[in-house]
Structure formats: structure tokens, C-alpha cells
Design a protein around this motif. Structure first.
Motif, PDB file in Angstrom:
ATOM      1  N   TYR A 190      59.919 181.757  17.084  1.00 32.44           N
ATOM      2  CA  TYR A 190      58.941 182.693  17.671  1.00 32.44           C
ATOM      3  C   TYR A 190      59.355 183.070  19.093  1.00 32.44           C
ATOM      4  CZ  TYR A 190      54.766 183.781  20.499  1.00 32.44           C
ATOM      5  OH  TYR A 190      53.890 184.343  21.395  1.00 32.44           O
ATOM      6  N   ILE A 191      59.773 182.098  19.873  1.00 29.71           N
ATOM      7  CA  ILE A 191      60.159 182.366  21.269  1.00 29.71           C
ATOM      8  C   ILE A 191      61.344 183.347  21.305  1.00 29.71           C
ATOM      9  CG2 ILE A 191      61.150 181.301  23.347  1.00 29.71           C
ATOM     10  CD1 ILE A 191      59.448 178.756  22.507  1.00 29.71           C
ATOM     11  N   ASP A 192      62.326 183.108  20.451  1.00 32.92           N
ATOM     12  CA  ASP A 192      63.479 184.021  20.385  1.00 32.92           C
ATOM     13  C   ASP A 192      63.047 185.424  19.946  1.00 32.92           C
ATOM     14  OD1 ASP A 192      65.187 181.993  21.149  1.00 32.92           O
ATOM     15  OD2 ASP A 192      65.772 181.468  19.110  1.00 32.92           O
ATOM     16  N   ALA A 193      62.132 185.474  18.981  1.00 30.89           N
ATOM     17  CA  ALA A 193      61.652 186.778  18.480  1.00 30.89           C
ATOM     18  C   ALA A 193      60.860 187.499  19.572  1.00 30.89           C
ATOM     19  CB  ALA A 193      60.780 186.569  17.249  1.00 30.89           C
ATOM     20  N   PHE A 194      59.985 186.771  20.247  1.00 33.43           N
ATOM     21  CA  PHE A 194      59.189 187.356  21.335  1.00 33.43           C
ATOM     22  C   PHE A 194      60.108 187.977  22.394  1.00 33.43           C
ATOM     23  CE2 PHE A 194      57.855 186.778  25.728  1.00 33.43           C
ATOM     24  CZ  PHE A 194      56.638 187.431  25.778  1.00 33.43           C
ATOM     25  N   TYR A 195      61.154 187.257  22.727  1.00 28.82           N
ATOM     26  CA  TYR A 195      62.017 187.707  23.825  1.00 28.82           C
ATOM     27  C   TYR A 195      62.665 189.060  23.522  1.00 28.82           C
ATOM     28  CZ  TYR A 195      64.256 186.652  28.234  1.00 28.82           C
ATOM     29  OH  TYR A 195      64.628 186.681  29.561  1.00 28.82           O
ATOM     30  N   LYS A 196      62.877 189.314  22.234  1.00 26.59           N
ATOM     31  CA  LYS A 196      63.455 190.611  21.832  1.00 26.59           C
ATOM     32  C   LYS A 196      62.415 191.725  21.831  1.00 26.59           C
ATOM     33  CE  LYS A 196      67.230 188.814  19.072  1.00 26.59           C
ATOM     34  NZ  LYS A 196      67.803 188.644  17.742  1.00 26.59           N
ATOM     35  N   LEU A 197      61.151 191.356  21.995  1.00 36.81           N
ATOM     36  CA  LEU A 197      60.070 192.351  21.976  1.00 36.81           C
ATOM     37  C   LEU A 197      59.554 192.676  23.380  1.00 36.81           C
ATOM     38  CD1 LEU A 197      57.980 190.869  19.002  1.00 36.81           C
ATOM     39  CD2 LEU A 197      59.465 192.886  18.911  1.00 36.81           C
ATOM     40  N   ILE A 198      60.197 192.121  24.403  1.00 31.52           N
ATOM     41  CA  ILE A 198      59.686 192.333  25.767  1.00 31.52           C
ATOM     42  C   ILE A 198      59.951 193.770  26.221  1.00 31.52           C
ATOM     43  CG2 ILE A 198      59.924 191.685  28.199  1.00 31.52           C
ATOM     44  CD1 ILE A 198      60.631 188.850  27.238  1.00 31.52           C
ATOM     45  N   ASN A 199      58.890 194.396  26.719  1.00 30.23           N
ATOM     46  CA  ASN A 199      58.993 195.743  27.277  1.00 30.23           C
ATOM     47  C   ASN A 199      59.375 195.619  28.758  1.00 30.23           C
ATOM     48  OD1 ASN A 199      58.596 198.299  28.309  1.00 30.23           O
ATOM     49  ND2 ASN A 199      56.748 198.689  27.113  1.00 30.23           N
ATOM     50  N   TRP A 200      60.693 195.552  28.999  1.00 28.61           N
ATOM     51  CA  TRP A 200      61.175 195.321  30.371  1.00 28.61           C
ATOM     52  C   TRP A 200      60.847 196.480  31.296  1.00 28.61           C
ATOM     53  CZ3 TRP A 200      62.220 190.678  32.072  1.00 28.61           C
ATOM     54  CH2 TRP A 200      62.607 189.687  31.162  1.00 28.61           C
ATOM     55  N   GLU A 201      60.689 197.653  30.718  1.00 30.15           N
ATOM     56  CA  GLU A 201      60.275 198.808  31.522  1.00 30.15           C
ATOM     57  C   GLU A 201      58.887 198.540  32.124  1.00 30.15           C
ATOM     58  OE1 GLU A 201      59.684 203.482  30.574  1.00 30.15           O
ATOM     59  OE2 GLU A 201      61.185 202.427  29.382  1.00 30.15           O
TER      60      GLU A 201
END
Ligand SMILES: [Fe+2]
Length: 260
Positions: A233-244
Motif C-alpha cells: 500500500y505504501i509503495d502504491a500510495f507513493y505513486k499516486l502523490i500529486n506533487w504539483e
């Protein structure tokens, strides 16, 4: 002898009927139509969710319930947004009604609240934390850019270093809580953790600061999708971060540093 024969035949016949009946029942159970698609058990749309009248309204979800699938599936997102987050919001509104906090900004409430007031602490934290969480997710993978990217490189050495530190803290977190990227009192970026629904704006924070990114490590955020596989989940979440969006939060937080 004749009677014994008929008795035996009768038992045998009854067994066949019973067996047939059981067999039919088993068949019927198997044939009960079970939901096979998430759409069948999804009950609404994010825009249909409204908090009860009060000081705070829930943030608009910037995507549909299936917008983050397959990393975070519809049922998880719907439950999280329309049940957990909504409940924190409604409870917060009830707790502050007719109090000194009724018209206060959420940041002020969090900084000033009495930590012994368990209901206010839990619900004000739950409201703020989830409002941030649902605003910093996006379906499309991004990397930091602009001001935030420069600061990450300067203060962590590289984006990879930040990623390792953030994920490491998240994996180490025992029990319900959050891991944050904050702007601290000196304007520096720091990774920190809090338990339950506390956050770095509260008096008890180990590192006080303004959160610009946070991962929800309560089981309700991931258990339906990942069960005990928290790391996935943590790895998946990190790919969903809206860095903008995190970059926007960062620039806003820098302007508020002096208020701490
Ligand atoms: Fe949550």
C-alpha cells in the motif's frame, strides 16, 4: 425379515431424499448471485456526499471513486471518503458548535485545542488529515518539480533519499497513524510521524510544522485492498502523490512559517 427389509429400504429412501435435498440446497447456495464487480456495491458519487450543516464542509474529491484503481479501489475510496472522512467532519462540527472554535480556522483549532479533549482532538485531526490526504492524490504518477524539487534536492540530497526516508518511516509506524512531509518552524522540510489522528500542528508533535503531504496508515485506508501487505500500500500510495499539489502546499506553508 420382511419388516426388516422394508425398514432398511425406508431408511435408504429417506437418506436419498435427504441427500438430494441437501445437494439441492448446496447447489442453490452456490447459485446465489454474488457481486462480481465493484460497481455493483458502489453506492454513489463523491459529489453526493455532504457534511451536515456546520462550520466545515468536506473537500471535493478531485476524481471518481474508481479514479485511483487498481492501486486504491472504489470500495476503499468510497468507504474512506463517504464514511470515515464524513464522520470526522460531522463530529468536528458538533464538537465546536457554540464554542470558541465555532468560527476558527482548522489550523488554529489544532494548535490551540486541549489534548485532554479526546473528541475534539480526534475529530479535528481526522478532518484536517483527511482533507489533506484526499487533496494530494492523483491517478497519474508524478515527480516533484519547481521550487519543491529544488528544496528536496538541497535538504535531502535527492528525491530518492526523501522517498527512502518517507517509506521507511511509514513501514516502521506501528498501529494507526500518519507519516508527514512538513515545513518546520525554520522553514525546513522534514519527515515526521504522529499517532492516531494527531498531526504536526498540535502541541504534542515531536516536530512541529505545516504538513504538505501525509499518508494515512490506518487500516481503513488500505485493508480492503492489501490486508496485511502494508508495504505494498505504501509503495502504491507513493505513486499516486500529486506533487504539483504538494508544491502548492509547500509554497503556502513557507509563507506561514513565521506564524509558528
Ligand atoms: Fe483515514
Amino acid at each position: 425379515m420382511k419388516n426388516k427389509f422394508f425398514t432398511t429400504l425406508s431408511i435408504l429412501a429417506s437418506s436419498i431424499v435427504l441427500f438430494s435435498c441437501n445437494d439441492k440446497q448446496l447447489t442453490e447456495v452456490v447459485e446465489v448471485p454474488l457481486p462480481t464487480k465493484e460497481e455493483k456495491i458502489t453506492i454513489g458519487k463523491p459529489d453526493d456526499v455532504k457534511a451536515d450543516p456546520g462550520s466545515f464542509e468536506i473537500t471535493k474529491l478531485p476524481f471518481a471513486y474508481d479514479g485511483l484503481a487498481p492501486q486504491i479501489r472504489s470500495l476503499t475510496l468510497e468507504t474512506h471518503y463517504s464514511k470515515h472522512y464524513l464522520t470526522y467532519t460531522n463530529n468536528l462540527n458538533k464538537e465546536i458548535a457554540s464554542t470558541e472554535f465555532e468560527n476558527a480556522p482548522i489550523e488554529d483549532i489544532l494548535k490551540k485545542l486541549d489534548l485532554n479533549n479526546a473528541k475534539l482532538r480526534q475529530n479535528a485531526g481526522g478532518y484536517y488529515n483527511h482533507t489533506l490526504y484526499f487533496n494530494i492524490l492523483t491517478p497519474k504518477e508524478q515527480t516533484p518539480k519547481d521550487t519543491l524539487a529544488s528544496s528536496i534536492n538541497k535538504e535531502f540530497g535527492s528525491f530518492d533519499n526523501l522517498t527512502k526516508q518517507f517509506k521507511n518511516e511509514a513501514n516502521k509506524q506501528f498501529g494507526s497513524g500518519w507519516v508527514w512531509l512538513v515545513v518546520d518552524k525554520a522553514g525546513k522540510l522534514q519527515v515526521t510521524t504522529t499517532e492516531n489522528q494527531d498531526n504536526p500542528l498540535m502541541k504534542n508533535a515531536l516536530i512541529k510544522g505545516t504538513p504538505i503531504l501525509g499518508i494515512d496508515l490506518w487500516e481503513h485506508a488500505y485493508y480492503l485492498d492489501y490486508q496485511n501487505r502494508k508495504k505494498t500500500y505504501i509503495d502504491a500510495f507513493y505513486k499516486l502523490i500529486n506533487w504539483e499539489k504538494v508544491n502548492e502546499n509547500y509554497k503556502t506553508a513557507l509563507t506561514q512559517v513565521k506564524k509558528f
